[in-house]
Write a protein that holds these residues in place. Structure first.
Motif, PDB file in Angstrom:
ATOM      1  N   LEU A  73     -23.440   3.314   2.348  1.00  0.00           N
ATOM      2  CA  LEU A  73     -22.615   4.228   2.909  1.00  0.00           C
ATOM      3  C   LEU A  73     -21.430   4.010   3.420  1.00  0.00           C
ATOM      4  O   LEU A  73     -20.418   4.957   3.457  1.00  0.00           O
ATOM      5  N   ALA A  74     -21.085   2.740   3.764  1.00  0.00           N
ATOM      6  CA  ALA A  74     -19.697   2.366   4.122  1.00  0.00           C
ATOM      7  C   ALA A  74     -18.885   2.350   3.006  1.00  0.00           C
ATOM      8  O   ALA A  74     -17.719   2.796   3.307  1.00  0.00           O
ATOM      9  N   VAL A  75     -19.357   2.177   1.861  1.00  0.00           N
ATOM     10  CA  VAL A  75     -18.251   2.220   0.659  1.00  0.00           C
ATOM     11  C   VAL A  75     -18.054   3.707   0.255  1.00  0.00           C
ATOM     12  O   VAL A  75     -17.090   4.235   0.041  1.00  0.00           O
ATOM     13  N   MET A 114      -9.637   6.826  16.628  1.00  0.00           N
ATOM     14  CA  MET A 114     -10.677   5.843  16.017  1.00  0.00           C
ATOM     15  C   MET A 114     -10.000   5.049  15.043  1.00  0.00           C
ATOM     16  O   MET A 114      -8.886   4.914  14.647  1.00  0.00           O
ATOM     17  N   ASP A 115     -10.669   3.639  15.368  1.00  0.00           N
ATOM     18  CA  ASP A 115     -10.090   2.689  14.654  1.00  0.00           C
ATOM     19  C   ASP A 115     -10.228   2.281  13.157  1.00  0.00           C
ATOM     20  O   ASP A 115     -11.308   1.984  12.888  1.00  0.00           O
ATOM     21  N   ARG A 116      -9.402   2.663  12.414  1.00  0.00           N
ATOM     22  CA  ARG A 116      -9.446   2.626  11.113  1.00  0.00           C
ATOM     23  C   ARG A 116      -8.755   1.598  10.308  1.00  0.00           C
ATOM     24  O   ARG A 116      -7.340   1.676  10.758  1.00  0.00           O
ATOM     25  N   VAL A 117      -8.988   1.051   9.274  1.00  0.00           N
ATOM     26  CA  VAL A 117      -7.836   0.080   8.898  1.00  0.00           C
ATOM     27  C   VAL A 117      -6.818   0.385   8.199  1.00  0.00           C
ATOM     28  O   VAL A 117      -6.910   1.836   7.734  1.00  0.00           O
ATOM     29  N   SER A 118      -5.907  -0.025   7.894  1.00  0.00           N
ATOM     30  CA  SER A 118      -4.441   0.351   7.532  1.00  0.00           C
ATOM     31  C   SER A 118      -4.694   0.930   5.916  1.00  0.00           C
ATOM     32  O   SER A 118      -3.818   1.676   5.532  1.00  0.00           O
ATOM     33  N   ASN A 119      -5.708   0.297   5.132  1.00  0.00           N
ATOM     34  CA  ASN A 119      -5.632   0.545   3.753  1.00  0.00           C
ATOM     35  C   ASN A 119      -6.996   1.352   3.655  1.00  0.00           C
ATOM     36  O   ASN A 119      -7.396   1.483   2.536  1.00  0.00           O
ATOM     37  N   HIS A 120      -7.171   2.300   4.500  1.00  0.00           N
ATOM     38  CA  HIS A 120      -8.281   3.122   4.383  1.00  0.00           C
ATOM     39  C   HIS A 120      -8.147   4.032   3.014  1.00  0.00           C
ATOM     40  O   HIS A 120      -9.095   4.506   2.489  1.00  0.00           O
ATOM     41  N   ASN A 121      -7.106   4.553   2.767  1.00  0.00           N
ATOM     42  CA  ASN A 121      -6.778   5.620   1.761  1.00  0.00           C
ATOM     43  C   ASN A 121      -6.260   4.561   0.366  1.00  0.00           C
ATOM     44  O   ASN A 121      -5.932   5.377  -0.537  1.00  0.00           O
ATOM     45  N   GLN A 122      -6.515   3.464   0.268  1.00  0.00           N
ATOM     46  CA  GLN A 122      -6.065   2.844  -0.765  1.00  0.00           C
ATOM     47  C   GLN A 122      -7.032   2.891  -1.958  1.00  0.00           C
ATOM     48  O   GLN A 122      -8.352   2.379  -1.931  1.00  0.00           O
ATOM     49  N   MET A 123      -6.988   3.767  -2.761  1.00  0.00           N
ATOM     50  CA  MET A 123      -7.899   4.131  -3.901  1.00  0.00           C
ATOM     51  C   MET A 123      -7.361   3.903  -5.207  1.00  0.00           C
ATOM     52  O   MET A 123      -6.124   4.216  -5.381  1.00  0.00           O
ATOM     53  N   ASP A 124      -8.148   3.641  -6.170  1.00  0.00           N
ATOM     54  CA  ASP A 124      -7.615   3.718  -7.361  1.00  0.00           C
ATOM     55  C   ASP A 124      -7.331   5.152  -8.089  1.00  0.00           C
ATOM     56  O   ASP A 124      -7.987   5.804  -7.601  1.00  0.00           O
ATOM     57  N   TYR A 125      -6.488   5.119  -8.972  1.00  0.00           N
ATOM     58  CA  TYR A 125      -6.290   6.437  -9.792  1.00  0.00           C
ATOM     59  C   TYR A 125      -6.779   6.508 -11.189  1.00  0.00           C
ATOM     60  O   TYR A 125      -6.692   5.594 -11.708  1.00  0.00           O
ATOM     61  N   ASN A 126      -7.319   7.709 -11.570  1.00  0.00           N
ATOM     62  CA  ASN A 126      -7.672   7.725 -12.882  1.00  0.00           C
ATOM     63  C   ASN A 126      -6.643   8.241 -13.685  1.00  0.00           C
ATOM     64  O   ASN A 126      -5.519   8.402 -13.286  1.00  0.00           O
ATOM     65  N   PRO A 136     -13.606  -0.077   4.321  1.00  0.00           N
ATOM     66  CA  PRO A 136     -13.676  -1.441   4.131  1.00  0.00           C
ATOM     67  C   PRO A 136     -13.899  -2.295   5.159  1.00  0.00           C
ATOM     68  O   PRO A 136     -14.468  -3.529   4.828  1.00  0.00           O
ATOM     69  N   GLN A 137     -13.458  -2.188   6.470  1.00  0.00           N
ATOM     70  CA  GLN A 137     -13.635  -3.069   7.619  1.00  0.00           C
ATOM     71  C   GLN A 137     -15.020  -3.069   7.922  1.00  0.00           C
ATOM     72  O   GLN A 137     -15.670  -3.996   8.239  1.00  0.00           O
ATOM     73  N   LEU A 138     -15.849  -2.065   7.714  1.00  0.00           N
ATOM     74  CA  LEU A 138     -17.292  -2.036   8.181  1.00  0.00           C
ATOM     75  C   LEU A 138     -18.019  -2.772   6.959  1.00  0.00           C
ATOM     76  O   LEU A 138     -19.036  -3.351   7.309  1.00  0.00           O
ATOM     77  N   VAL A 139     -17.543  -2.655   5.661  1.00  0.00           N
ATOM     78  CA  VAL A 139     -18.030  -3.052   4.388  1.00  0.00           C
ATOM     79  C   VAL A 139     -18.111  -4.823   4.884  1.00  0.00           C
ATOM     80  O   VAL A 139     -18.972  -5.731   4.520  1.00  0.00           O
ATOM     81  N   ASP A 140     -16.769  -5.224   5.312  1.00  0.00           N
ATOM     82  CA  ASP A 140     -16.528  -6.717   5.679  1.00  0.00           C
ATOM     83  C   ASP A 140     -17.534  -7.283   6.758  1.00  0.00           C
ATOM     84  O   ASP A 140     -18.293  -8.029   6.535  1.00  0.00           O
ATOM     85  N   CYS A 158     -12.567  -1.511  -0.720  1.00  0.00           N
ATOM     86  CA  CYS A 158     -14.128  -1.686  -0.686  1.00  0.00           C
ATOM     87  C   CYS A 158     -14.372  -2.829  -1.851  1.00  0.00           C
ATOM     88  O   CYS A 158     -15.123  -3.729  -1.623  1.00  0.00           O
ATOM     89  N   PHE A 159     -13.784  -2.591  -2.972  1.00  0.00           N
ATOM     90  CA  PHE A 159     -13.903  -3.581  -4.337  1.00  0.00           C
ATOM     91  C   PHE A 159     -13.478  -4.973  -3.804  1.00  0.00           C
ATOM     92  O   PHE A 159     -14.222  -5.856  -4.210  1.00  0.00           O
ATOM     93  N   GLY A 160     -12.221  -5.066  -3.349  1.00  0.00           N
ATOM     94  CA  GLY A 160     -11.689  -6.037  -2.892  1.00  0.00           C
ATOM     95  C   GLY A 160     -12.448  -7.084  -1.995  1.00  0.00           C
ATOM     96  O   GLY A 160     -12.718  -7.915  -1.866  1.00  0.00           O
ATOM     97  N   VAL A 161     -13.170  -6.364  -0.676  1.00  0.00           N
ATOM     98  CA  VAL A 161     -13.753  -6.770   0.324  1.00  0.00           C
ATOM     99  C   VAL A 161     -15.217  -7.428  -0.260  1.00  0.00           C
ATOM    100  O   VAL A 161     -15.435  -8.499   0.040  1.00  0.00           O
ATOM    101  N   ILE A 162     -15.834  -6.518  -1.217  1.00  0.00           N
ATOM    102  CA  ILE A 162     -17.194  -7.078  -1.571  1.00  0.00           C
ATOM    103  C   ILE A 162     -16.906  -8.033  -2.524  1.00  0.00           C
ATOM    104  O   ILE A 162     -17.734  -9.177  -2.221  1.00  0.00           O
ATOM    105  N   THR A 163     -15.904  -8.339  -3.396  1.00  0.00           N
ATOM    106  CA  THR A 163     -15.879  -9.390  -4.405  1.00  0.00           C
ATOM    107  C   THR A 163     -15.266 -10.612  -3.687  1.00  0.00           C
ATOM    108  O   THR A 163     -15.785 -11.632  -3.906  1.00  0.00           O
ATOM    109  N   GLN A 164     -14.510 -10.337  -2.460  1.00  0.00           N
ATOM    110  CA  GLN A 164     -14.244 -11.684  -1.683  1.00  0.00           C
ATOM    111  C   GLN A 164     -15.232 -12.121  -0.948  1.00  0.00           C
ATOM    112  O   GLN A 164     -15.480 -13.581  -0.937  1.00  0.00           O
ATOM    113  N   ASN A 165     -16.109 -11.413  -0.432  1.00  0.00           N
ATOM    114  CA  ASN A 165     -17.286 -11.925   0.341  1.00  0.00           C
ATOM    115  C   ASN A 165     -18.651 -12.289  -0.422  1.00  0.00           C
ATOM    116  O   ASN A 165     -19.627 -12.887  -0.041  1.00  0.00           O
TER     117      ASN A 165
END
Length: 304
Positions: A114-116, A1-13, A121-125, A156-163
């Motif tokens: 649902l994509a978020v 499955m083609d998933r973007v490299s930053n799939h697991n890039q999440m902010d930590y609490n 993030p690639q689908l979000v874009d 996903c935050f980055g993709v949304i705000t950039q678009n």
């Protein structure tokens, strides 16, 4: 499955809790019945009724656009949930600027929501570039950006705000049905990186949530998040802003054990705001108040 490299890039609490991604994200699909949906007859027949990437649809009406599950999910919703990326990409490509992209299920979730939620993030874009509406809210009043901030999804935050530069001001200030905007959600969940990004993009650091008038700084004190309190102060949060009850952030340190937070706020808080505000009502005012529910029953006699 083609998933973007930053799939697991999440902010930590701030508690150092592991990022919410992978299986946990699917399990927390806002109580949308994912498990039962996976067993749905429409899902079992997914490969039979979904489109083939090789097909070329030229008509406005296509059966695959109208097929829905009992939860209101379209085939695009299902493709995203099941991470069938190529099918999702093809449907998005064939539905550019089509209302199909913005269909909401019974929880008013769009494909973008649902994509978020599933951290794709690639689908979000692709969805945003094809005309998906970033302002649509689910049944909790959350836009896709609210969800990204609530879950700590940096990608996903980055993709949304950039678009979404054209809608960004509205998106940053828009409250959900609990009265929380994106900055409030990021603060409540302790995502300091997102708080920094939101402020940098123009979010009002002193915006008050609609339920009790707390700012992000009030929320950070409420949650005893010393690191977030410190960062909000560095970013220019107003220590003298009062919530609807007349309390400054420093007032919320009373009765709490975190001396670091108390010390951070004390020197910066106006001297007249360091003491707890007195009640505006005295005993003479009580006569003018409506009787409480308990007082309504004072005259009832039992056991004569």
């Amino acid at each position: 499955m083609d998933r973007v490299s930053n799939h697991n890039q999440m902010d930590y609490n701030f508690d150092g809790v592991e990022p919410k991604h992978g299986k946990m994200l699917l399990d927390e699909r806002l109580d949308s019945g994912l498990d039962s949906l996976k067993e749905d007859e429409l899902v079992r027949d997914f490969d039979d009724i979904t489109i083939s990437p090789a097909e070329d649809f030229k008509h406005e009406y296509e059966p695959w656009r109208t097929a829905v599950t009992e939860d209101g999910d379209t085939l695009l919703h299902l493709a995203i949930i099941h991470e069938s990326t190529e099918h999702a990409f093809h449907m998005i490509k064939l539905s550019r600027n089509h209302p199909f992209l913005n269909v909401q299920n019974h929880q008013r979730q769009t494909a973008l929501h649902l994509a978020v939620i599933t951290e794709q993030p690639q689908l979000v874009d692709r969805l945003l570039k094809a005309g998906a509406d970033p302002l649509l809210a689910d049944d909790s009043g959350n836009s896709a950006l609210h969800i990204a901030c609530k879950r700590g999804s940096l990608a996903c935050f980055g993709v949304i705000t950039q678009n979404c530069q054209r809608h960004l001001t509205a998106m940053l200030s828009f409250p959900n049905y609990s009265g929380h905007n994106c900055l409030h959600l990021a603060s409540i969940n302790g995502y300091i990186s997102l708080v920094e990004s939101l402020v940098r993009l123009g979010a009002d650091i002193n915006a008050q949530e609609q339920c009790s008038g707390r700012t992000a700084l009030h929320l950070a004190v409420d949650l005893q998040n010393a690191a977030l309190v410190r960062r909000l102060l560095e970013l220019g949060a107003d220590v003298n802003c009062l919530n609807y009850g007349g309390f400054a952030p420093y007032h919320l340190t009373y009765g709490r054990q975190n001396e670091e937070i108390r010390t951070q706020l004390f020197d910066k808080t106006a001297q007249e705001l360091r003491a707890l505000p007195e009640s505006e009502s005295d005993e003479s005012d009580m006569e003018d108040l409506d009787l409480s529910e308990d007082e309504l029953y004072d005259d009832i006699k039992f056991g004569k």
